[in-house]
Design a protein around this motif. Structure first.
Motif, PDB file in Angstrom:
ATOM      1  N   PRO A 126     -37.304 -25.063  14.798  1.00 20.33           N
ATOM      2  CA  PRO A 126     -36.882 -25.144  13.396  1.00 20.33           C
ATOM      3  C   PRO A 126     -37.539 -24.099  12.496  1.00 20.33           C
ATOM      4  O   PRO A 126     -36.885 -23.571  11.593  1.00 20.33           O
ATOM      5  N   ALA A 127     -38.805 -23.791  12.740  1.00 22.79           N
ATOM      6  CA  ALA A 127     -39.491 -22.791  11.913  1.00 22.79           C
ATOM      7  C   ALA A 127     -38.851 -21.422  12.073  1.00 22.79           C
ATOM      8  O   ALA A 127     -38.759 -20.644  11.113  1.00 22.79           O
ATOM      9  N   VAL A 128     -38.407 -21.108  13.291  1.00 27.47           N
ATOM     10  CA  VAL A 128     -37.744 -19.826  13.545  1.00 27.47           C
ATOM     11  C   VAL A 128     -36.386 -19.799  12.844  1.00 27.47           C
ATOM     12  O   VAL A 128     -36.027 -18.802  12.198  1.00 27.47           O
ATOM     13  N   LEU A 129     -35.634 -20.893  12.961  1.00 28.90           N
ATOM     14  CA  LEU A 129     -34.337 -20.966  12.283  1.00 28.90           C
ATOM     15  C   LEU A 129     -34.501 -20.798  10.777  1.00 28.90           C
ATOM     16  O   LEU A 129     -33.718 -20.075  10.137  1.00 28.90           O
ATOM     17  N   ALA A 130     -35.521 -21.432  10.218  1.00 30.83           N
ATOM     18  CA  ALA A 130     -35.744 -21.354   8.773  1.00 30.83           C
ATOM     19  C   ALA A 130     -36.093 -19.941   8.348  1.00 30.83           C
ATOM     20  O   ALA A 130     -35.630 -19.457   7.308  1.00 30.83           O
ATOM     21  N   ARG A 131     -36.902 -19.254   9.158  1.00 29.54           N
ATOM     22  CA  ARG A 131     -37.287 -17.890   8.784  1.00 29.54           C
ATOM     23  C   ARG A 131     -36.113 -16.927   8.906  1.00 29.54           C
ATOM     24  O   ARG A 131     -35.918 -16.044   8.068  1.00 29.54           O
ATOM     25  N   MET A 132     -35.301 -17.109   9.954  1.00 32.72           N
ATOM     26  CA  MET A 132     -34.124 -16.251  10.108  1.00 32.72           C
ATOM     27  C   MET A 132     -33.130 -16.522   8.986  1.00 32.72           C
ATOM     28  O   MET A 132     -32.504 -15.588   8.454  1.00 32.72           O
ATOM     29  N   GLU A 133     -32.963 -17.795   8.627  1.00 33.46           N
ATOM     30  CA  GLU A 133     -32.077 -18.136   7.511  1.00 33.46           C
ATOM     31  C   GLU A 133     -32.521 -17.428   6.238  1.00 33.46           C
ATOM     32  O   GLU A 133     -31.705 -16.832   5.520  1.00 33.46           O
ATOM     33  N   THR A 149     -19.221  -8.244  -1.319  1.00 37.08           N
ATOM     34  CA  THR A 149     -18.428  -8.970  -2.319  1.00 37.08           C
ATOM     35  C   THR A 149     -17.346  -8.110  -2.958  1.00 37.08           C
ATOM     36  O   THR A 149     -16.167  -8.482  -2.948  1.00 37.08           O
ATOM     37  N   THR A 150     -17.727  -6.978  -3.514  1.00 38.62           N
ATOM     38  CA  THR A 150     -16.766  -6.160  -4.265  1.00 38.62           C
ATOM     39  C   THR A 150     -15.808  -5.416  -3.343  1.00 38.62           C
ATOM     40  O   THR A 150     -14.601  -5.371  -3.588  1.00 38.62           O
ATOM     41  N   ILE A 151     -16.349  -4.835  -2.282  1.00 34.63           N
ATOM     42  CA  ILE A 151     -15.515  -4.005  -1.408  1.00 34.63           C
ATOM     43  C   ILE A 151     -14.802  -4.839  -0.348  1.00 34.63           C
ATOM     44  O   ILE A 151     -13.581  -4.729  -0.172  1.00 34.63           O
ATOM     45  N   MET A 152     -15.559  -5.716   0.349  1.00 36.01           N
ATOM     46  CA  MET A 152     -14.944  -6.505   1.414  1.00 36.01           C
ATOM     47  C   MET A 152     -14.288  -7.779   0.898  1.00 36.01           C
ATOM     48  O   MET A 152     -13.501  -8.399   1.611  1.00 36.01           O
ATOM     49  N   GLY A 153     -14.606  -8.201  -0.322  1.00 40.63           N
ATOM     50  CA  GLY A 153     -13.971  -9.377  -0.900  1.00 40.63           C
ATOM     51  C   GLY A 153     -14.468 -10.692  -0.349  1.00 40.63           C
ATOM     52  O   GLY A 153     -13.776 -11.710  -0.416  1.00 40.63           O
ATOM     53  N   ILE A 154     -15.692 -10.703   0.198  1.00 33.51           N
ATOM     54  CA  ILE A 154     -16.275 -11.930   0.740  1.00 33.51           C
ATOM     55  C   ILE A 154     -16.983 -12.693  -0.384  1.00 33.51           C
ATOM     56  O   ILE A 154     -17.758 -12.112  -1.144  1.00 33.51           O
ATOM     57  N   GLU A 155     -16.711 -13.974  -0.478  1.00 27.76           N
ATOM     58  CA  GLU A 155     -17.410 -14.834  -1.430  1.00 27.76           C
ATOM     59  C   GLU A 155     -18.664 -15.371  -0.754  1.00 27.76           C
ATOM     60  O   GLU A 155     -18.580 -16.159   0.203  1.00 27.76           O
ATOM     61  N   LEU A 156     -19.828 -14.927  -1.192  1.00 29.03           N
ATOM     62  CA  LEU A 156     -21.067 -15.350  -0.560  1.00 29.03           C
ATOM     63  C   LEU A 156     -21.296 -16.842  -0.764  1.00 29.03           C
ATOM     64  O   LEU A 156     -21.167 -17.356  -1.871  1.00 29.03           O
ATOM     65  N   ARG A 157     -21.669 -17.525   0.322  1.00 24.17           N
ATOM     66  CA  ARG A 157     -21.961 -18.962   0.270  1.00 24.17           C
ATOM     67  C   ARG A 157     -23.450 -19.219   0.503  1.00 24.17           C
ATOM     68  O   ARG A 157     -24.044 -20.076  -0.137  1.00 24.17           O
ATOM     69  N   ASN A 158     -24.026 -18.512   1.470  1.00 20.28           N
ATOM     70  CA  ASN A 158     -25.451 -18.644   1.810  1.00 20.28           C
ATOM     71  C   ASN A 158     -25.888 -20.103   1.894  1.00 20.28           C
ATOM     72  O   ASN A 158     -26.857 -20.528   1.278  1.00 20.28           O
ATOM     73  N   GLU A 159     -25.167 -20.877   2.697  1.00 21.92           N
ATOM     74  CA  GLU A 159     -25.486 -22.288   2.914  1.00 21.92           C
ATOM     75  C   GLU A 159     -26.239 -22.434   4.231  1.00 21.92           C
ATOM     76  O   GLU A 159     -25.836 -21.894   5.254  1.00 21.92           O
ATOM     77  N   GLY A 160     -27.356 -23.150   4.183  1.00 20.99           N
ATOM     78  CA  GLY A 160     -28.242 -23.279   5.329  1.00 20.99           C
ATOM     79  C   GLY A 160     -27.686 -24.091   6.478  1.00 20.99           C
ATOM     80  O   GLY A 160     -26.525 -24.518   6.479  1.00 20.99           O
ATOM     81  N   GLY A 161     -28.563 -24.334   7.473  1.00 16.69           N
ATOM     82  CA  GLY A 161     -28.128 -24.911   8.732  1.00 16.69           C
ATOM     83  C   GLY A 161     -27.375 -26.220   8.621  1.00 16.69           C
ATOM     84  O   GLY A 161     -26.312 -26.389   9.227  1.00 16.69           O
ATOM     85  N   ALA A 162     -27.902 -27.180   7.859  1.00 16.45           N
ATOM     86  CA  ALA A 162     -27.247 -28.490   7.761  1.00 16.45           C
ATOM     87  C   ALA A 162     -25.873 -28.374   7.117  1.00 16.45           C
ATOM     88  O   ALA A 162     -24.886 -28.943   7.602  1.00 16.45           O
ATOM     89  N   PRO A 217     -26.631 -24.030  13.946  1.00 18.94           N
ATOM     90  CA  PRO A 217     -26.245 -23.265  12.753  1.00 18.94           C
ATOM     91  C   PRO A 217     -27.465 -22.760  12.003  1.00 18.94           C
ATOM     92  O   PRO A 217     -28.450 -23.484  11.826  1.00 18.94           O
ATOM     93  N   VAL A 218     -27.392 -21.523  11.562  1.00 22.55           N
ATOM     94  CA  VAL A 218     -28.484 -20.906  10.794  1.00 22.55           C
ATOM     95  C   VAL A 218     -28.069 -20.705   9.342  1.00 22.55           C
ATOM     96  O   VAL A 218     -28.729 -21.190   8.423  1.00 22.55           O
ATOM     97  N   LEU A 219     -26.953 -19.992   9.121  1.00 21.11           N
ATOM     98  CA  LEU A 219     -26.550 -19.684   7.754  1.00 21.11           C
ATOM     99  C   LEU A 219     -25.057 -19.382   7.697  1.00 21.11           C
ATOM    100  O   LEU A 219     -24.556 -18.551   8.463  1.00 21.11           O
ATOM    101  N   LEU A 220     -24.345 -20.063   6.801  1.00 20.74           N
ATOM    102  CA  LEU A 220     -22.963 -19.702   6.462  1.00 20.74           C
ATOM    103  C   LEU A 220     -23.044 -18.602   5.421  1.00 20.74           C
ATOM    104  O   LEU A 220     -23.418 -18.836   4.277  1.00 20.74           O
TER     105      LEU A 220
END
Length: 320
Positions: free
Chosen positions: A258-265, A282-295, A113-116
């Motif tokens: 891990p360094a690559v995953l962190a940079r891509m995240e 957010t406004t048009i597609m209605g997605i609630e941004l979470r931006n939660e990292g790999g763990a 996992p990289v980013l939710l």
């Protein structure tokens, strides 16, 4: 004065820095495992240029649809863990393990996992040519004519499909499911009114809703959508426990440094903060941004796989 022994030790001290490969060392590929026109394709292409600007290399979006997203995801699971290949998955990523036991990869073991990126509740909509104005009318019609009312989704085992299985159980009705192969085909069908109802996130139906082609009936989530404040949740419509929130996230082949995953995240996270991208998501597609990292994303996926796997088994859901 440095001794011969000290001089000999200097290259050893520098070795770790020299040994680290430069990344990225060429174009980065993001596999969108669904056909063009759906939400996965749209989100991937919204992030494409901002991520490219952050990394300083071209980013290529490649559509590899099929088997509810598992074909394209399998390709990434088998790719070299060198940071040059990623996949942007949708909610079927959490349901496929229970539906497709022979995918050719292990969802938990073979991907990192990289980013939710975000989540959004599914919705139930109907074409403007249909008479129903609310869920109570749909339920009454379905009870009068079991199996006669159809609803379309992006495919068997999608969270929209499973949410509607829960809705039918709660209401004591039986509808006929019509699975499509991704959001693009479903959107085309919805515009034409090929099915009576449509269950989807609504992210690809902005114009359909604006033009009045589709009428929203209920939200399959814990709260109403800010952009559609008059549309009740399923619980408010008398069907408690019917919640199915879609999600979008980025993964890499297991073993990616891990360094690559962190940079891509970090690059993907910053891409969502570009004002134009954030507005669209957010406004048009209605997605609630979470931006939660790999763990955090990994823990989220574990919960989703467990919860929806149980729904699939209890209701004997089969793949297309």
């Amino acid at each position: 004065m440095l001794t011969r022994r000290a001089l000999g030790a200097l290259p050893l001290l520098a070795t770790p820095a020299i040994a680290q490969p430069a990344w990225p060392n060429g174009p980065v590929r993001i596999v969108a495992p669904f056909p063009p026109g759906g939400s996965v394709d749209t989100v991937s292409r919204l992030l494409q240029q901002p991520i490219s600007a952050e990394l300083g290399v071209p980013v290529i979006v490649e559509n590899r649809g099929g088997a509810s997203g598992s074909l394209g995801t399998a390709q990434v699971a088998r790719a070299a863990p060198d940071g040059q290949t990623f996949v942007l998955v949708f909610d079927t990523h959490a349901t496929n393990p229970a539906l497709l036991p022979n995918m050719g990869f292990d969802t938990r073991r073979d991907l990192a996992p990289v980013l939710l990126l975000g989540t959004a509740p599914n919705m139930l909509l109907t074409h403007r040519t249909r008479p129903w104005q609310n869920m109570a009318e749909v339920v009454a019609a379905a009870r009068a004519r079991p199996d006669a009312i159809t609803y379309g989704t992006i495919g068997n085992g999608s969270l929209a499909h499973l949410g509607m299985v829960l809705a039918q159980r709660a209401a004591g009705i039986q509808l006929t499911h019509v699975p499509y192969r991704g959001g693009g085909p479903l959107a085309t069908s919805a515009m034409a009114g090929e099915t009576d109802l449509v269950a989807a996130t609504g992210t690809i139906f902005v114009e359909h809703l604006r033009q009045g082609v589709l009428r929203p009936l209920a939200v399959l989530g814990p709260r109403r959508r800010a952009s559609l404040p008059d549309v009740p949740t399923m619980a408010e419509a008398g069907l408690p426990g019917v919640e199915a929130e879609a999600f979008w996230g980025i993964l890499a082949p297991a073993g990616t440094p891990p360094a690559v995953l962190a940079r891509m995240e970090a690059a993907a996270r910053r891409a969502t903060e570009v004002p134009e991208v954030r507005e669209r998501l957010t406004t048009i597609m209605g997605i609630e941004l979470r931006n939660e990292g790999g763990a955090a994303f990994g823990a989220f996926l574990d919960r989703q796989i467990d919860v929806w796997g149980r729904v699939i088994r209890e209701n004997d859901i089969r793949p297309d």
